[in-house]
Write an enzyme that holds these catalytic residues in place. Structure first.
Site, PDB file in Angstrom:
ATOM      1  N   HIS A 166       2.435   3.255  -9.064  1.00 12.25           N
ATOM      2  CA  HIS A 166       2.213   1.824  -9.328  1.00 12.25           C
ATOM      3  C   HIS A 166       3.398   1.214 -10.085  1.00 12.25           C
ATOM      4  O   HIS A 166       3.796   0.087  -9.817  1.00 12.25           O
ATOM      5  CB  HIS A 166       0.912   1.614 -10.112  1.00 12.25           C
ATOM      6  CG  HIS A 166      -0.309   2.032  -9.345  1.00 12.25           C
ATOM      7  ND1 HIS A 166      -0.485   1.708  -8.016  1.00 12.25           N
ATOM      8  CD2 HIS A 166      -1.408   2.744  -9.715  1.00 12.25           C
ATOM      9  CE1 HIS A 166      -1.646   2.215  -7.601  1.00 12.25           C
ATOM     10  NE2 HIS A 166      -2.215   2.845  -8.603  1.00 12.25           N
ATOM     11  N   ASP A 191       0.832  -1.205   0.000  1.00  8.08           N
ATOM     12  CA  ASP A 191       0.000   0.000   0.000  1.00  8.08           C
ATOM     13  C   ASP A 191       0.869   1.258   0.000  1.00  8.08           C
ATOM     14  O   ASP A 191       1.979   1.254   0.539  1.00  8.08           O
ATOM     15  CB  ASP A 191      -0.916  -0.021   1.237  1.00  8.08           C
ATOM     16  CG  ASP A 191      -2.094   0.924   1.091  1.00  8.08           C
ATOM     17  OD1 ASP A 191      -2.348   1.419  -0.027  1.00  8.08           O
ATOM     18  OD2 ASP A 191      -2.762   1.186   2.109  1.00  8.08           O
ATOM     19  N   ARG A 213      -4.982  -1.867   8.886  1.00  5.45           N
ATOM     20  CA  ARG A 213      -6.194  -2.662   8.668  1.00  5.45           C
ATOM     21  C   ARG A 213      -5.889  -3.724   7.618  1.00  5.45           C
ATOM     22  O   ARG A 213      -4.882  -3.644   6.912  1.00  5.45           O
ATOM     23  CB  ARG A 213      -7.343  -1.773   8.213  1.00  5.45           C
ATOM     24  CG  ARG A 213      -7.028  -0.914   6.991  1.00  5.45           C
ATOM     25  CD  ARG A 213      -8.240  -0.088   6.536  1.00  5.45           C
ATOM     26  NE  ARG A 213      -7.847   0.872   5.517  1.00  5.45           N
ATOM     27  CZ  ARG A 213      -7.579   2.161   5.743  1.00  5.45           C
ATOM     28  NH1 ARG A 213      -7.668   2.647   6.967  1.00  5.45           N
ATOM     29  NH2 ARG A 213      -7.222   2.961   4.752  1.00  5.45           N
ATOM     30  N   LEU A 253       9.917 -21.046  -5.038  1.00  7.94           N
ATOM     31  CA  LEU A 253       9.014 -20.158  -4.300  1.00  7.94           C
ATOM     32  C   LEU A 253       7.656 -20.162  -4.990  1.00  7.94           C
ATOM     33  O   LEU A 253       7.577 -20.121  -6.218  1.00  7.94           O
ATOM     34  CB  LEU A 253       9.576 -18.722  -4.307  1.00  7.94           C
ATOM     35  CG  LEU A 253       8.649 -17.620  -3.787  1.00  7.94           C
ATOM     36  CD1 LEU A 253       8.518 -17.679  -2.273  1.00  7.94           C
ATOM     37  CD2 LEU A 253       9.163 -16.231  -4.196  1.00  7.94           C
ATOM     38  N   GLU A 262       0.605 -13.287  12.371  1.00  5.26           N
ATOM     39  CA  GLU A 262       1.254 -12.143  13.017  1.00  5.26           C
ATOM     40  C   GLU A 262       1.138 -10.961  12.061  1.00  5.26           C
ATOM     41  O   GLU A 262       1.295 -11.124  10.848  1.00  5.26           O
ATOM     42  CB  GLU A 262       2.733 -12.451  13.286  1.00  5.26           C
ATOM     43  CG  GLU A 262       2.964 -13.593  14.248  1.00  5.26           C
ATOM     44  CD  GLU A 262       2.410 -13.311  15.650  1.00  5.26           C
ATOM     45  OE1 GLU A 262       2.442 -12.135  16.065  1.00  5.26           O
ATOM     46  OE2 GLU A 262       1.933 -14.260  16.300  1.00  5.26           O
ATOM     47  N   GLY A 310       0.035   5.418  -4.441  1.00  4.92           N
ATOM     48  CA  GLY A 310      -0.565   6.694  -4.835  1.00  4.92           C
ATOM     49  C   GLY A 310       0.044   7.847  -4.066  1.00  4.92           C
ATOM     50  O   GLY A 310       0.428   8.877  -4.640  1.00  4.92           O
TER      51      GLY A 310
HETATM   52  C1  IPE Z   1      -5.545  -2.695  -0.133  1.00  2.51           C
HETATM   53  O1  IPE Z   1      -5.162  -1.387  -0.323  1.00  2.51           O
HETATM   54  C2  IPE Z   1      -5.603  -3.421  -1.442  1.00  2.51           C
HETATM   55  C3  IPE Z   1      -4.330  -3.668  -2.106  1.00  2.51           C
HETATM   56  C4  IPE Z   1      -3.152  -3.391  -1.628  1.00  2.51           C
HETATM   57  C5  IPE Z   1      -4.428  -4.314  -3.388  1.00  2.51           C
HETATM   58  P1  IPE Z   1      -6.239  -0.207  -0.480  1.00  2.51           P
HETATM   59  O2  IPE Z   1      -5.460   1.035  -0.692  1.00  2.51           O
HETATM   60  O3  IPE Z   1      -7.227  -0.562  -1.513  1.00  2.51           O
HETATM   61  O4  IPE Z   1      -6.964  -0.210   0.940  1.00  2.51           O
HETATM   62  P2  IPE Z   1      -7.826   0.883   1.679  1.00  2.51           P
HETATM   63  O5  IPE Z   1      -8.839   1.396   0.706  1.00  2.51           O
HETATM   64  O6  IPE Z   1      -6.903   1.976   2.121  1.00  2.51           O
HETATM   65  O7  IPE Z   1      -8.407   0.167   2.847  1.00  2.51           O
HETATM   66  C1  IPE Z   2      -1.476   0.183  -3.385  1.00  2.00           C
HETATM   67  O1  IPE Z   2      -1.277   1.550  -3.427  1.00  2.00           O
HETATM   68  C2  IPE Z   2      -1.765  -0.414  -4.742  1.00  2.00           C
HETATM   69  C3  IPE Z   2      -3.145  -0.895  -4.919  1.00  2.00           C
HETATM   70  C4  IPE Z   2      -4.079  -0.849  -4.020  1.00  2.00           C
HETATM   71  C5  IPE Z   2      -3.462  -1.456  -6.202  1.00  2.00           C
HETATM   72  P1  IPE Z   2      -2.480   2.577  -3.425  1.00  2.00           P
HETATM   73  O2  IPE Z   2      -2.850   2.865  -4.848  1.00  2.00           O
HETATM   74  O3  IPE Z   2      -3.588   2.112  -2.569  1.00  2.00           O
HETATM   75  O4  IPE Z   2      -1.780   3.844  -2.792  1.00  2.00           O
HETATM   76  P2  IPE Z   2      -2.426   4.890  -1.797  1.00  2.00           P
HETATM   77  O5  IPE Z   2      -2.978   4.117  -0.644  1.00  2.00           O
HETATM   78  O6  IPE Z   2      -3.495   5.604  -2.553  1.00  2.00           O
HETATM   79  O7  IPE Z   2      -1.293   5.776  -1.410  1.00  2.00           O
HETATM   80 MG    MG Z   3      -4.050   2.389  -0.637  1.00  2.00          MG
END
Ligand code: IPE
Ligand code: IPE
Ligand code: MG
Length: 233
Positions: free
Chosen positions: A31, A14, A182, A125, A195, A17
């Site tokens: 990404h 995560d 979360r 793996l 864990e 963005g």
């Molecule tokens: C969780 O991240 C899904 C992936 C990493 C693919 P999100 O960015 O979608 O989660 P929320 O919306 O912050 O909970």
């Molecule tokens: C995780 O990064 C990638 C996916 C969920 C596909 P995000 O795109 O959720 O990045 P943030 O949370 O907006 O920074």
């Molecule tokens: Mg995210």
């Protein structure tokens, strides 16, 4: 310190963005940078001797994002894996997809099947890509199949048998980057005794040091599974 390796590491990648936004870039640049890190982490895990690595690539809720971003994410995954098929085979990394893959565009579905077939004999793996994956969707799909098979006696083992990848051991360690604490619908059934490890680092900044830190922390955890452990210091 000596590291006790998890058999199965699962990662909620995560923060792509936010990483891009902090640099004044478009989210998709985050990404792209994130895909490179996923590649690195896969290699580090293979070299460490880990057996299972699951990466959360796209959730059932990620369809709420702008169409352009969604399209980019799928294209990036396909291009990335296609270019690295030889590498995966050389490194003996077996790819498997987990999620409602049947709902994806035919081309994507066929590609997933192709990658699975091409790496089916690899055994160093297991790289599991959670794609159009939701923990609730997985449980709903399992219940539907159980009803369809008219099973009457239900227990944990039966439910497990109906999950997407029943042979996959539960994740020992779940890592989430970017400071969010979360699960976001990830591996709900399988995470009951996992864990959890959270780091503020954004996914494109995740490094080998970060991975080592997570594994060291995991090595220090005492897993009790509800029981009392003798001689616990
Ligand atoms: C969780 O991240 C899904 C992936 C990493 C693919 P999100 O960015 O979608 O989660 P929320 O919306 O912050 O909970
Ligand atoms: C995780 O990064 C990638 C996916 C969920 C596909 P995000 O795109 O959720 O990045 P943030 O949370 O907006 O920074
Ligand atoms: Mg995210």
């Amino acid at each position: 310190m000596s590291i006790k390796l998890p058999e199965h590491l699962a990662i909620i990648m995560d923060g792509n963005g936010r990483w891009a936004q902090q640099r004044g870039l478009n989210r998709v640049e985050g990404h792209k940078a994130g895909a490179k890190i996923a590649e690195n982490v896969t290699r580090w895990c293979a070299d460490l001797g880990l057996k299972y690595l699951t990466l959360y690539a796209f959730s059932t809720e990620n369809w709420k994002r702008p169409k352009e971003e969604v399209r980019f994410l799928f294209q990036l995954m396909v291009d990335y894996l296609k270019d690295r098929l030889n590498l995966l085979q050389e490194e003996s990394i077996r790819i498997r997809f987990m999620g409602r893959v049947n709902e994806l565009a035919e081309e994507t579905r066929n590609f997933c099947k192709f990658m699975e077939d091409e790496t089916a004999e690899c055994n160093r793996l297991n790289l599991i890509i959670a794609l159009n994956y939701g923990g609730r969707a997985e449980i709903v799909d399992a219940v539907k199949k159980i009803l369809n098979d008219k099973l009457e006696h239900i227990d944990d083992a039966i439910i497990r048998r109906y999950l997407y990848l029943p042979d996959l051991p539960d994740p020992d360690l779940i890592v989430r980057t970017s400071g969010e604490k979360r699960l976001s619908n990830f591996l709900l059934w399988q995470s009951s005794y996992s864990e959890l490890y959270f780091t503020d680092t954004l996914w494109p900044d995740f490094s080998k040091d970060e991975l080592t830190k997570a594994l060291e922390e995991y090595s220090r955890r005492k897993r009790r599974y509800g029981a009392v452990i003798d001689n616990e210091e």
